[in-house]
Write a protein that holds these residues in place. Structure first.
Motif, PDB file in Angstrom:
ATOM      1  N   LYS A  13      -7.410  32.518   7.434  1.00 54.73           N
ATOM      2  CA  LYS A  13      -6.375  31.642   7.440  1.00 54.73           C
ATOM      3  C   LYS A  13      -5.519  32.580   6.506  1.00 54.73           C
ATOM      4  O   LYS A  13      -4.841  32.734   6.672  1.00 54.73           O
TER       5      LYS A  13
ATOM      6  N   ILE B 281     -13.090  30.890   5.012  1.00 51.99           N
ATOM      7  CA  ILE B 281     -11.495  31.385   5.399  1.00 51.99           C
ATOM      8  C   ILE B 281     -11.599  30.022   5.094  1.00 51.99           C
ATOM      9  O   ILE B 281     -10.151  30.794   5.073  1.00 51.99           O
ATOM     10  N   GLN B 282     -11.572  29.215   4.728  1.00 52.30           N
ATOM     11  CA  GLN B 282     -10.356  27.768   3.975  1.00 52.30           C
ATOM     12  C   GLN B 282     -10.494  27.827   2.946  1.00 52.30           C
ATOM     13  O   GLN B 282      -9.383  27.763   1.832  1.00 52.30           O
TER      14      GLN B 282
ATOM     15  N   GLY C  38     -10.333  33.116  12.244  1.00 49.19           N
ATOM     16  CA  GLY C  38     -12.006  32.864  11.840  1.00 49.19           C
ATOM     17  C   GLY C  38     -12.688  33.115  12.706  1.00 49.19           C
ATOM     18  O   GLY C  38     -13.844  33.190  11.980  1.00 49.19           O
ATOM     19  N   ALA C  39     -12.846  32.508  13.840  1.00 50.50           N
ATOM     20  CA  ALA C  39     -14.215  32.320  14.367  1.00 50.50           C
ATOM     21  C   ALA C  39     -14.120  33.645  14.998  1.00 50.50           C
ATOM     22  O   ALA C  39     -15.529  33.688  14.643  1.00 50.50           O
TER      23      ALA C  39
ATOM     24  N   ASP D 229     -18.758  31.750   4.902  1.00 49.12           N
ATOM     25  CA  ASP D 229     -17.836  31.750   4.482  1.00 49.12           C
ATOM     26  C   ASP D 229     -15.768  31.215   3.683  1.00 49.12           C
ATOM     27  O   ASP D 229     -16.896  30.344   3.873  1.00 49.12           O
TER      28      ASP D 229
ATOM     29  N   GLU E  70     -20.854  27.765   3.977  1.00 52.58           N
ATOM     30  CA  GLU E  70     -19.261  27.683   3.458  1.00 52.58           C
ATOM     31  C   GLU E  70     -19.580  27.326   1.487  1.00 52.58           C
ATOM     32  O   GLU E  70     -20.476  26.095   1.674  1.00 52.58           O
TER      33      GLU E  70
ATOM     34  N   TYR F  72     -17.990  23.976   9.088  1.00 48.33           N
ATOM     35  CA  TYR F  72     -17.342  24.160  10.359  1.00 48.33           C
ATOM     36  C   TYR F  72     -16.354  25.599  10.514  1.00 48.33           C
ATOM     37  O   TYR F  72     -16.706  26.235   9.326  1.00 48.33           O
ATOM     38  N   HIS F  73     -17.505  25.992  11.640  1.00 46.32           N
ATOM     39  CA  HIS F  73     -17.105  27.853  11.444  1.00 46.32           C
ATOM     40  C   HIS F  73     -16.342  28.369  11.999  1.00 46.32           C
ATOM     41  O   HIS F  73     -15.675  29.455  12.375  1.00 46.32           O
TER      42      HIS F  73
HETATM   43  C1  LIG Z   1     -14.104  27.315   7.669  1.00 52.26           C
HETATM   44  C2  LIG Z   1     -13.687  27.445   8.115  1.00 52.26           C
HETATM   45  N1  LIG Z   1     -14.189  28.670   9.261  1.00 52.26           N
HETATM   46  C3  LIG Z   1     -13.992  29.138   9.660  1.00 52.26           C
HETATM   47  C4  LIG Z   1     -12.854  28.388   9.928  1.00 52.26           C
HETATM   48  C5  LIG Z   1     -11.859  29.055  11.875  1.00 52.26           C
HETATM   49  O1  LIG Z   1     -10.925  29.441  11.726  1.00 52.26           O
HETATM   50  P1  LIG Z   1     -10.510  29.911  12.822  1.00 52.26           P
HETATM   51  O2  LIG Z   1      -9.215  28.333  13.075  1.00 52.26           O
HETATM   52  O3  LIG Z   1      -8.923  31.077  12.513  1.00 52.26           O
HETATM   53  O4  LIG Z   1     -10.670  30.674  14.232  1.00 52.26           O
HETATM   54  C6  LIG Z   1     -12.187  27.076  10.200  1.00 52.26           C
HETATM   55  C7  LIG Z   1     -10.832  27.055  10.569  1.00 52.26           C
HETATM   56  O5  LIG Z   1     -10.488  25.860  10.560  1.00 52.26           O
HETATM   57  C8  LIG Z   1     -12.626  27.237   8.833  1.00 52.26           C
HETATM   58  O6  LIG Z   1     -12.028  25.965   7.797  1.00 52.26           O
END
Ligand SMILES: Cc1ncc(COP(=O)(O)O)c(C=O)c1O
Length: 398
Positions: free
Chosen positions: A249, A222-223, A109-110, A220, A187, A136-137
């Protein structure tokens, strides 16, 4: 006697807290993790939003095994036509059901966030990024620069310049979006602040400010993606049109995978002046893409998504009835149970764990417990998890 696995783990695997759960798990299936002694733990966090389709789904395991036998790593990203990458990009683009028609697969994700921020700077030729308090990203330097918590950032300064952090769900901060803003990174449902859903008016105003100023809207998910919000993607529920969508994720179906998606006209700029705008060795690993595609297929064709409104309500009602909480918040299959303090959160978490239930707390909301079971969790499993949590809360009433 030799040193046990847990001690070796604590000694030789880098630790990032002094109070890791250090749980030894020998296998996982459905909604349960199994310990070496055969006892089982009901998983109410899904590896933080990864195992949306439950553990050990035979369709995903077969996809992994078949692809691993065919080929694994061949070459750094973008040089070879790898069928699992192509097939998964097609499936995702169809699922997006909008103008996003180009997918760049990453490791995490990062890394997806890093790629998205870089792309926004390339496309707009601007330098500023606006993001939100308590967001959180990811943990890499670019993603960390956009994080909405000085506590977790300050030890790493100087970070990337040009980042502006404004309050979430607050229209006043949007005045910071202007002619220098390359992108707004947001997000739709803030994960680490305790599953705080964006107000529809706020998210619409973020999008409008982007359109007015020429900044790109980076979502974002990702979650909160892949069904967790109640829709396949949260932007569909909110009626948003992201310029760049970041995924991770659950994207990999249990294997490591991230992605950022954009219109091809934007994405193509990574190929010019200079070329190779983002480079990754393992991003879009064929085994991860095969697993992710199998998981998406299950999600799109199984009963979970159509049943989610009912199941989400059941879960909400169960959590609402828990004793000694300071209230619950959340949406879909993302819930937060307030317990008043970090100390109590940890005591309740440990007691629940002793009784066979895995929960967690949040990075920026340490007075609440995270509840995010697999989307495949049955009604009975949800009830039994809520019962265990109720007992733990009763044992630690304050
Ligand atoms: C909303 C969000 N963005 C980005 C990330 C980063 O993902 P990764 O841990 O795969 O780098 C996370 C991880 O917890 C997340 O919850």
């Amino acid at each position: 006697m030799g040193i046990g696995l847990k001690d070796l783990f604590l000694r030789h695997n880098a630790q990032t807290t002094d109070f890791s759960l250090a749980l030894e798990i020998s296998r996982a299936e459905g909604s349960y993790l199994y310990r070496p002694d055969g006892s089982r733990i009901l998983d109410f966090i899904s590896g933080i939003g990864v195992s949306n389709m439950g553990h050990g789904r035979p369709e995903i395991v077969s996809a992994v095994q078949e692809q691993a036998a065919r080929y694994m790593h061949l070459m750094v990203y973008g040089e070879m036509v790898q069928q699992p990458q192509v097939a998964y990009a097609q499936a995702l683009i169809k699922a997006f059901d909008n103008h996003l028609d180009s997918v760049y697969f990453t490791n995490s994700g990062a890394e997806a966030i890093e790629g998205a921020l870089k792309l926004a700077k390339r496309v707009t030729q601007r330098t500023e990024i606006v993001s939100f308090e308590n967001s959180y990203h990811g943990s890499t330097a670019g993603a960390l620069s956009a994080m909405g918590s000085e506590e977790y950032k300050s030890a790493y300064r100087p970070l990337v310049p040009g980042h502006i952090i404004v309050p979430y769900n607050n229209l006043a901060g949007l005045e910071s979006i202007g002619s220098q803003t390359a992108a707004v990174l947001v997000e739709p449902i803030q994960s680490e602040s305790g599953y705080r859903a964006g107000n529809p008016e706020f998210l619409a105003a973020v999008q409008a400010a982007c359109r007015r100023s020429g900044a790109l809207l980076i979502l974002d998910e990702i979650q909160c993606g892949f069904g967790r919000s109640g829709s396949l993607f949260a932007y569909q529920h909110y009626g948003l049109q992201p310029d760049i969508l970041c995924l991770g994720k659950a994207l990999g179906g249990g294997m490591p995978l991230g992605a950022f998606a954009a219109a091809r006209s934007l994405m193509h700029q990574l190929a010019q002046n200079p070329m190779l705008g983002h480079i990754t060795t393992f991003g879009g690993h064929p085994v991860s893409c095969a697993a992710g595609n199998a998981a998406l297929h299950l999600l799109q064709n199984g009963p979970e998504l159509p049943d989610l409104p009912r199941k989400s309500l059941l879960l909400k009602n169960l959590l609402d009835q828990l004793p000694h909480t300071t209230g619950i918040s959340g949406t879909g299959f993302l819930w937060s149970v307030g317990v008043g303090s970090l100390d109590r959160a940890i005591r309740v978490q440990h007691t629940a764990l002793e009784n066979g239930l895995l929960t967690d707390w949040f990075l920026f909301e340490s007075t609440a417990l995270r509840i995010a079971p697999p989307l495949t969790c049955s009604d009975d499993e949800l009830r039994s998890g809520a019962d265990i949590l109720a007992d733990a809360l009763r044992q630690h009433p304050n």
